[in-house]
Design an enzyme around this catalytic site. Structure first.
Site, PDB file in Angstrom:
ATOM      1  N   GLU A  78      -5.942   3.705   7.329  1.00 14.22           N
ATOM      2  CA  GLU A  78      -6.677   3.061   8.421  1.00 14.22           C
ATOM      3  C   GLU A  78      -6.959   4.055   9.545  1.00 14.22           C
ATOM      4  O   GLU A  78      -7.990   3.964  10.217  1.00 14.22           O
ATOM      5  CB  GLU A  78      -5.895   1.859   8.946  1.00 14.22           C
ATOM      6  CG  GLU A  78      -5.814   0.682   7.978  1.00 14.22           C
ATOM      7  CD  GLU A  78      -4.885   0.910   6.796  1.00 14.22           C
ATOM      8  OE1 GLU A  78      -4.042   1.832   6.862  1.00 14.22           O
ATOM      9  OE2 GLU A  78      -4.999   0.178   5.796  1.00 14.22           O
ATOM     10  N   HIS A 147      -0.653 -10.875   6.142  1.00 10.80           N
ATOM     11  CA  HIS A 147      -2.027 -11.246   5.818  1.00 10.80           C
ATOM     12  C   HIS A 147      -2.444 -12.441   6.666  1.00 10.80           C
ATOM     13  O   HIS A 147      -3.281 -13.238   6.248  1.00 10.80           O
ATOM     14  CB  HIS A 147      -2.165 -11.570   4.324  1.00 10.80           C
ATOM     15  CG  HIS A 147      -1.822 -10.419   3.426  1.00 10.80           C
ATOM     16  ND1 HIS A 147      -0.542 -10.134   3.072  1.00 10.80           N
ATOM     17  CD2 HIS A 147      -2.600  -9.479   2.830  1.00 10.80           C
ATOM     18  CE1 HIS A 147      -0.534  -9.057   2.290  1.00 10.80           C
ATOM     19  NE2 HIS A 147      -1.757  -8.638   2.119  1.00 10.80           N
TER      20      HIS A 147
HETATM   21  C1  LIG Z   1      -1.430  -0.397   5.602  1.00 12.44           C
HETATM   22  C2  LIG Z   1      -2.048  -1.211   4.506  1.00 12.44           C
HETATM   23  N1  LIG Z   1      -3.364  -1.115   4.283  1.00 12.44           N
HETATM   24  C3  LIG Z   1      -3.960  -1.857   3.328  1.00 12.44           C
HETATM   25  C4  LIG Z   1      -3.233  -2.723   2.554  1.00 12.44           C
HETATM   26  C5  LIG Z   1      -3.933  -3.606   1.496  1.00 12.44           C
HETATM   27  N2  LIG Z   1      -3.526  -3.188   0.159  1.00 12.44           N
HETATM   28  C6  LIG Z   1      -2.567  -3.841  -0.530  1.00 12.44           C
HETATM   29  S1  LIG Z   1      -2.211  -3.113  -1.975  1.00 12.44           S
HETATM   30  C7  LIG Z   1      -3.358  -1.911  -1.745  1.00 12.44           C
HETATM   31  C8  LIG Z   1      -3.521  -0.827  -2.762  1.00 12.44           C
HETATM   32  C9  LIG Z   1      -2.266  -0.056  -2.983  1.00 12.44           C
HETATM   33  O1  LIG Z   1      -2.427   0.859  -4.014  1.00 12.44           O
HETATM   34  P1  LIG Z   1      -1.226   1.747  -4.548  1.00 12.44           P
HETATM   35  O2  LIG Z   1      -0.482   2.316  -3.385  1.00 12.44           O
HETATM   36  O3  LIG Z   1      -1.765   2.708  -5.513  1.00 12.44           O
HETATM   37  O4  LIG Z   1      -0.232   0.723  -5.261  1.00 12.44           O
HETATM   38  P2  LIG Z   1      -0.542  -0.180  -6.561  1.00 12.44           P
HETATM   39  O5  LIG Z   1      -1.025  -1.502  -6.046  1.00 12.44           O
HETATM   40  O6  LIG Z   1      -1.549   0.527  -7.373  1.00 12.44           O
HETATM   41  O7  LIG Z   1       0.752  -0.344  -7.272  1.00 12.44           O
HETATM   42  C10 LIG Z   1      -4.018  -2.107  -0.532  1.00 12.44           C
HETATM   43  C11 LIG Z   1      -5.120  -1.268  -0.006  1.00 12.44           C
HETATM   44  C12 LIG Z   1      -1.850  -2.802   2.824  1.00 12.44           C
HETATM   45  N3  LIG Z   1      -1.047  -3.642   2.121  1.00 12.44           N
HETATM   46  N4  LIG Z   1      -1.291  -2.037   3.786  1.00 12.44           N
END
Ligand SMILES: Cc1ncc(C[n+]2csc(CCOP(=O)(O)OP(=O)(O)O)c2C)c(N)n1
Ligand SMILES: Cc1ncc(C[n+]2csc(CCOP(=O)(O)OP(=O)(O)O)c2C)c(N)n1
Ligand SMILES: [Mg+2]
Ligand SMILES: [Mg+2]
Lengths: 342, 369, 342, 369
Positions: A78, A147
């Site tokens: 962000e 959320h």
């Molecule tokens: C600070 C923040 N920004 C955005 C999100 C929304 N979000 C939830 S999961 C995700 C993707 C995460 O990807 P990764 O770290 O690769 O983990 P995976 O879900 O693939 O296991 C996002 C953008 C969040 N939870 N926290």
């Protein structure tokens, strides 16, 4: 949302000319689409806003239509997203940065505070950061701590940014266009539980809604109900329940929180003598405290009852108790009764 | 000439004794070198004079660049003044002087006078030079990094041949925003050159307490971009490396990090006068003082048979002193910005609540007057 | 600060037993020193807090005395500093994290919001984060945008953290000890312009000041002046100026902002009927709006005038206009006159 | 056995055909391997059953680990359950299951019932297991990294022989806090093992749009710590690498990063059901499905002459299903936490304003009742 409340929100008296009925998220998409078409300086980016269309589909179809150089995904940061928007804006573009949930503005807090908000001032007016940060906010979707939050009060307190939160498709589209055409950084909160629930008419023609003006949702003389964002349907439900008891509430939807429409608020409360302020942000030191302060300061002599608030509670947003957390129509009506019986 | 990334030792062109370690590129005529020397000298004298101003209580804060002039002058000379964009940090006034930002402008900022383009709103050393595409400086360490990436993304989007230069200290590399901005730049292949002015201290924290990596430039590996390592006290090496990297970035090959190894000879700021008492040794400072970047180029000029004479130096010092003094007087004569500028430029148009607040202070001022 | 104001701040009626006179920053140093001695779980860290003793010398001598494993420098990252404190606290320690200036809490905002503030709640009470974030805040030292801000209102709105801001050496020492002995995360703002300006007596014996209780600085019956932190000397100056005109102001120093002492505030305003709230945080949506809201809600019938605020202005903190920005004794007195003449 | 950092290819022990590529260490008896298999199978079945629960509307959110079981089970088995500390992320329920966290506890969290240790306050998949030193999970991506460093600093300060394990996805590596926490851990030589579960997607953003570095583990170079690269679908390799790294960390040699290369076979969550329609190809998913970690160990067992029979599998499935069903029933039977728990645990003691707010809702509830 009751039928009558729905109707009140669906047709703003400001709407004129030929119209179509759409929901709030479509209004956002249309505003982005039309501004992308209108102004080459506009780009839209954030986590998953590209081919996926964002987690709420607010940007659905925009990459396909406008190209990957204009609507694109970013790394999961962000701070990078908002920071990049600042740097683009300074270099003459009109970036729209999406933060996937308002709860995740935290990592970008310093970019907003130290860069976006202070840019114009600190440069003596030479560098400016006309960017828009769009982000879904508020509760009601069983999202728990991360959320569901309503962080708008932080940003109203942060001089240098404008803060907007529409509750109708008409306002969403018109305010987002104003944000994109303005010269200041704007934080544009989208009440996610109204994305599909709020339907309403929007003009077929291009239009804008000015930042800083409240909308009168209902006229009344007994008390003024003031709200913004996701609580508006409940506010209107409460007004309707009161009407059934013979009480006519005037209802204002602030729409803009910074600047907020003090004039509209004061002239309504001067008339009714009573004000109930409704928001879902945690109660303590929230933005509505500012509205309350301003009302009692300006209208001390004409107030018939203390200004009352109905708000969220002072806790991390809970999960299973989602419904109890949010101001309900009943809770709002009860506060009105308290103000009326004072 | 191709510059190698990820060298084990900082790239050097001129030895500490002032001897070329490899043939100097053609442009390094004695005249050209003298020009570099003059820029560095001017920066050094500027610091010296401004510290006097500080001691006189005519400004409240000063962050000298003493010892870092080769890095800053070499960098400024490597880019296109008035064309490329700059996101700098507070210790970069030598870059601005070299770019051609008028002294009056810098001194007005430091003194907070009416001639200050930012209207006396920021504390000293938070410069801004719209005329030279130097974006207003924020105190918040590393917060300039993500915006620099954004400016470069805009330059690419708009199809310009500009690049963005983003500078920071060694301390800044620990901040989250530093990482976030650099990572994004790499993914987006934004034309930005990240320059670490590694002066080995962040206030009282040495670089070994800042990061466990042996060098700063090695961090470029984490972003899939080249990292260059240059002797920041060798103005020829700095100018050569920065020029090559800037043109690489300009040509669309994506961002890069350059680490210039130098030293903060002076205190962090006037708020940190006793560095040697508290956290570093006099020996360390002396060692680095003996590697002075101005000395090195003087020796090089002598080696090339064109020594800088005592008279020349004296004349130069007088010239700069006169320039600084004139700027100080002109700035001072312009007075302090009137109180009401504090209420402007918060938004494009003043919203009602700020108009109210301004009116409130106006009433107060009128009673007071 | 006038002599009388100084006296009022120097000797709290709570002080008893043998005392010594010290300044506010020494009070902070002593509290840290004594708690480091008393509790092995306490460690102190942040940027330059080690051998250098911090940029204000609040930790001077502590590394030499307690060792580098207990008082140490960190890399230049507020997120790492606060985050590390969270992780230490969860594992049973009592970390004190220094943020060099409150202006630089921005990069740690999400660590405070998503980790520290929500830890106890989100874990069902099983994981806790009893840490202290100490940070110099407020203006008056010609620090411009980034060395003068008063960000306390953000944190008062953030459920899960306690917020404290002392204005006297006695309170600084006693509250910092309470913070370190408590079970919650505490943000401890230190008004930097009082570091050396505020001198006062502190007991020789160990003592604490409870979090959540205001201090009565002056009794009076005509109006209640409420403030906290750096503005307190000016508040007392104003009270004194009013006394010269025959007006007796009661003066409360909140000391704790979350929780804040609503009871003390209400009982004073119930008595005086008038309240003027003084802080240097930007006016709009600041914490004092909450106090104002609470007063008018609870005491609508007994108020003789609107609750008034004197506060900072809604702008990035300016440099050369530092003095005009801050609430002066005159400005505060003028607001009191307005309330009295209402 | 010494494990090499910074390998060009992920370390692998067992080929996709189930053949050992190097001799298996002694402990890998068929029984031991079967134990690993059972843990992975249990996790897979757990996901399958819980997705049914989701479809039935008995929970609101689900984030499956399908395809990542070897990484998670291997990691859990490499550390000391109930002794080491864990800062996990939302997709790590297989780690918790393998550590021995009772299914009831996980399912209660997912359903938000009274048996949930966190009292129904967090959305599904934000687990917490005080009994197993698993610190409550936050949604905010990478926000667990600096605290994990802090826990490890505490472990070192307190003189324990514990380590901290911190997991995250590939997407998390772009966040500022990720960098800030890892950098600090390296400087402080904190005993923490950072594990990237690189499943190649962050919702719809592929890892190539996340970072321009070729791999994740290479980022360790920026912090002066070793980075290891392991085939995350090879449970033997995972267990070997994680065990070696965990013991290295435990022995005081400072932190390390391990990247386990795996794949998110399922959707990101139920909010992202149409992955293949929007952002990735069916072929890619099929390719990775063909590299299934459970298949690999089944093949290995067959190769070692101890095949998993259809009956065994069936029995195992039934066992897990029964376990899940029983847990679901027990959780459901416990009911929803009463409304007033929302007002507790915000502070150690309830402050007056929250008591007031609780009383206000109590009055409302009583009228309603
Ligand atoms: C600070 C923040 N920004 C955005 C999100 C929304 N979000 C939830 S999961 C995700 C993707 C995460 O990807 P990764 O770290 O690769 O983990 P995976 O879900 O693939 O296991 C996002 C953008 C969040 N939870 N926290
Ligand atoms: C976010 C933030 N944290 C802390 C500070 C306080 N501070 C000012 S300068 C400085 C040290 C910076 O060191 P470095 O980046 O190496 O630059 P140098 O001063 O050595 O040129 C610190 C900690 C700040 N300005 N911003
Ligand atoms: Mg430095
Ligand atoms: Mg992933």
């Amino acid at each position: 949302m009751s039928l009558i409340a729905e109707e009140q929100m669906a047709r703003s008296p400001e709407v004129s000319g030929e119209t179509r009925t759409i929901n709030l998220i479509t209004a956002v998409t249309e505003a982005l689409d039309e501004e992308l078409t209108r102004d080459e300086r506009v780009v839209v980016f954030g986590e998953d806003v590209g081919p996926r269309g964002g987690v709420f589909m607010a940007t659905a179809g925009l990459t396909a239509k406008h190209g990957e150089h204009r609507v694109f995904n970013t790394p999961l940061s962000e701070a990078a997203i908002v920071g990049a928007a600042v740097g683009m804006a300074v270099r003459g573009m009109r970036p729209v940065a999406e933060i996937q949930f308002a709860d995740y503005m935290g990592p970008a807090f310093d970019q907003i505070l130290s860069q976006a908000a202070k840019m114009r001032y600190r440069s003596g007016g030479n560098d400016t950061a006309p960017l828009v940060i769009r982000t879904p906010s508020g509760g009601g979707v069983k999202g728990g701590h991360h959320h569901s939050q309503s962080p708008e009060s932080y940003y109203v307190h942060m001089a240098g940014v404008q803060v907007v939160m529409p509750s109708t498709p008409y306002d969403a589209k018109g305010l987002l266009k104003s944000a994109l055409r303005g010269e200041d950084p704007v934080i544009f909160f989208e009440p996610k539980r109204l994305y599909r629930a709020a339907k309403g008419e929007v003009p077929v023609q291009d239009y804008t809604v000015p930042i800083g003006k409240a909308a009168l949702r209902r006229e009344g003389s007994d008390l003024t109900l003031i709200g913004y964002g996701g609580v508006m349907p409940d506010v209107l439900d409460a007004a309707q329940a009161l009407a059934a008891e013979g009480v006519q509430a005037e209802v204002l939807d602030l729409r803009s929180l910074m600047p907020w429409d003090k004039e509209a608020v004061l002239s309504s409360v001067a008339k009714t003598g009573r004000a109930v302020l409704v928001s879902e942000a945690p109660r303590t030191a929230n933005f509505m405290g500012e509205v309350a302060y301003s009302i009692q300061e300006a209208l001390f002599d004409s107030l018939l009852a203390p200004v009352l608030q109905v708000a969220g509670f002072d806790m991390p947003y809970p999960y299973v108790q989602d419904k109890i957390y949010l101001p309900s129509g009943n809770r709002i009506a009860a506060a009105c009764v308290r103000a009326l019986n004072y | 000439m191709k510059i190698q990334p990820f060298t084990a030792e900082p790239i050097r062109w001129v030895s500490e004794q002032g001897e070329p370690l490899q043939p100097l590129p053609e442009r390094y005529t004695p005249d050209f070198l003298r020009g570099l020397y003059r820029d560095m000298f001017r920066a050094r004298e500027f610091d010296r004079k401004l510290i006097t101003l500080l001691r006189q209580g005519r400004t409240s804060f000063y962050a000298q660049a003493h010892g870092m002039e080769a890095t800053q002058v070499g960098l400024a000379r490597a880019c296109r003044a008035g064309h490329d964009w700059w996101w700098l940090y507070y210790r970069d006034h030598p870059i601005m002087l070299t770019l051609g930002v008028p002294m009056l402008q810098l001194i007005s900022q430091i003194m907070g006078t009416s001639t200050d383009v930012c209207k006396g709103r920021q504390m000293p050393h938070h410069f801004s030079a719209p005329s030279h595409n130097v974006v207003s400086i924020s105190s918040s360490i590393a917060s300039q990094v993500p915006p620099a990436t954004g400016t470069a993304m805009a330059q690419k989007y708009l199809g310009t041949d500009e690049i963005t230069i983003c500078t920071f200290g060694d301390g800044a590399t620990s901040e989250g925003d530093w990482h976030a901005g650099i990572n994004m730049a790499a993914v987006k292949r934004a034309p930005v050159m990240f320059v670490c002015e590694n002066n080995q201290w962040a206030i009282s924290t040495g670089v070994a307490d800042q990061t466990a990596s042996e060098t700063i430039h090695i961090k470029a590996r984490a972003y899939g971009m080249p990292g260059y390592y240059v002797d920041g006290n060798d103005v020829v090496a700095v100018l050569e490396v920065m020029s090559a990297v800037a043109e690489r970035v300009r040509s669309g090959e994506g961002p890069a990090i350059v680490e210039a190894l130098t030293y903060r000879v002076g205190s962090h700021s006037n708020a940190d006068a006793d560095a040697e008492k508290h956290y570093r040794t006099r020996e360390e400072v002396e060692e680095w003082t003996s590697r002075d970047p101005l000395d090195r180029i003087e020796k090089l000029l002598a080696h090339l048979g064109s020594p800088v004479t005592a008279e020349e130096k004296e004349a130069l010092a007088q010239e700069v002193n006169a320039e600084v003094s004139a700027a100080i007087e002109e700035a001072a004569a312009s007075g302090t910005p009137s109180w009401d500028v504090m209420f402007h430029d918060i938004y494009a148009e003043q919203p009602p609540h700020l108009a109210e607040q301004e009116a409130y202070v106006r009433a107060e001022q009128e009673v007071g007057a």
